[in-house]
Scaffold this motif. Sequence first.
Motif, mmCIF file in Angstrom:
data_model
loop_
_atom_site.group_PDB
_atom_site.id
_atom_site.type_symbol
_atom_site.label_atom_id
_atom_site.label_comp_id
_atom_site.label_asym_id
_atom_site.label_seq_id
_atom_site.Cartn_x
_atom_site.Cartn_y
_atom_site.Cartn_z
ATOM 1 N N ASN A 181 4.018 5.976 7.177
ATOM 2 C CA ASN A 181 3.999 6.337 5.769
ATOM 3 C C ASN A 181 5.415 6.751 5.370
ATOM 4 O O ASN A 181 6.321 6.795 6.206
ATOM 5 N N LEU A 182 5.621 7.032 4.104
ATOM 6 C CA LEU A 182 6.983 7.273 3.638
ATOM 7 C C LEU A 182 7.478 8.680 3.949
ATOM 8 O O LEU A 182 8.597 9.051 3.560
ATOM 9 N N SER A 183 6.672 9.438 4.703
ATOM 10 C CA SER A 183 7.126 10.709 5.266
ATOM 11 C C SER A 183 7.470 10.583 6.741
ATOM 12 O O SER A 183 7.808 11.572 7.396
ATOM 13 N N GLY A 184 7.359 9.355 7.279
ATOM 14 C CA GLY A 184 7.715 9.119 8.675
ATOM 15 C C GLY A 184 6.609 9.384 9.671
ATOM 16 O O GLY A 184 6.860 9.437 10.876
ATOM 17 N N ASP B 99 0.811 -1.223 0.000
ATOM 18 C CA ASP B 99 0.000 0.000 0.000
ATOM 19 C C ASP B 99 0.844 1.273 0.000
ATOM 20 O O ASP B 99 0.334 2.368 0.200
ATOM 21 N N GLY B 100 2.171 1.139 -0.191
ATOM 22 C CA GLY B 100 3.031 2.296 -0.338
ATOM 23 C C GLY B 100 3.557 2.858 0.962
ATOM 24 O O GLY B 100 3.984 4.027 1.004
ATOM 25 N N ASN B 101 3.583 2.048 2.010
ATOM 26 C CA ASN B 101 4.092 2.472 3.312
ATOM 27 C C ASN B 101 5.238 1.560 3.729
ATOM 28 O O ASN B 101 5.751 0.776 2.926
ATOM 29 N N MET B 102 5.657 1.636 4.986
ATOM 30 C CA MET B 102 6.688 0.746 5.495
ATOM 31 C C MET B 102 6.407 0.393 6.948
ATOM 32 O O MET B 102 5.710 1.132 7.662
ATOM 33 N N VAL B 103 6.917 -0.753 7.364
ATOM 34 C CA VAL B 103 6.740 -1.237 8.733
ATOM 35 C C VAL B 103 8.113 -1.557 9.303
ATOM 36 O O VAL B 103 8.952 -2.170 8.618
ATOM 37 N N VAL B 104 8.352 -1.127 10.542
ATOM 38 C CA VAL B 104 9.590 -1.472 11.239
ATOM 39 C C VAL B 104 9.232 -2.300 12.464
ATOM 40 O O VAL B 104 8.112 -2.226 12.981
ATOM 41 N N ALA B 105 10.183 -3.093 12.931
ATOM 42 C CA ALA B 105 9.937 -3.948 14.090
ATOM 43 C C ALA B 105 11.178 -4.030 14.958
ATOM 44 O O ALA B 105 12.308 -3.973 14.464
ATOM 45 N N GLY B 106 10.959 -4.173 16.251
ATOM 46 C CA GLY B 106 12.044 -4.277 17.223
ATOM 47 C C GLY B 106 11.476 -4.562 18.593
ATOM 48 O O GLY B 106 10.814 -5.574 18.793
ATOM 49 N N ALA C 145 8.698 -9.279 7.098
ATOM 50 C CA ALA C 145 8.458 -9.330 5.658
ATOM 51 C C ALA C 145 6.964 -9.222 5.404
ATOM 52 O O ALA C 145 6.143 -9.629 6.241
ATOM 53 N N GLU C 146 6.607 -8.674 4.241
ATOM 54 C CA GLU C 146 5.217 -8.703 3.799
ATOM 55 C C GLU C 146 5.022 -9.913 2.898
ATOM 56 O O GLU C 146 5.829 -10.164 2.001
ATOM 57 N N LEU C 147 3.941 -10.645 3.127
ATOM 58 C CA LEU C 147 3.648 -11.862 2.373
ATOM 59 C C LEU C 147 2.788 -11.531 1.157
ATOM 60 O O LEU C 147 2.313 -10.402 0.986
#
Length: 204
Positions: free
Chosen positions: A113-116, A90-97, A142-144
């Motif tokens: 989103n890609l602007s943070g 969908d044009g975004n990103m996910v981080v994990a920790g 990862a995205e499946l």
Amino acid sequence: GGVKDGMLVKLDANGVALWTKTFGGAGADEITDIGYRGNRLYMTGYTASAGAGAKDIWFLKTDTAGNSIQNKTHGYSADEEANTLTFTADGNMVVAGRTASFTGFNVYTVKFNLSGDTLWTRKFNLYLNGGNSTLPSARGIAELTDQNLVMTGYGWDGIGNYSSTFHLRLNANGNTVYLKWSMLLAEGGVDVAAGKNGSYYVLI
């Protein structure tokens, strides 16, 4: 720079360094993962030089020359760290920790989103029955193919005195589909890769 900075290096097709850029402030800062999307670089990790707590999740966006476009933090009163990132369909990103700002340490994931800007957050208690000396953390995401997300890392499943590998599947909204544990003990998930038809591979 400060105690520790993140460093970005560009290399040519022959592996020759063309330039380096450093990012950070007076505290200890670390970049743990990087991705390329739409002629931009996206990086994550943690920073102790800015933000709300001792460490905050770090969102860095640069152009292909390493010039900063966005430099943002996400966190609370204690430690938040990101170890891994993935882009989503969908044009975004996910981080994990992980996070320490709630009861104990929790596995933690944030969709930006890609602007943070933060779209949603989720935390997961993988320190069952009081836990042991291993602090839980996500190490790979990862995205499946069905747009579910899968994370792996290490936690404690309440059996024995060892850390164990978890794999945690979420839907596109960050809600849990299932949580499973490795049958092995004294190990942790390092990374995960998407396969076909919703399958995935976990590196231990």
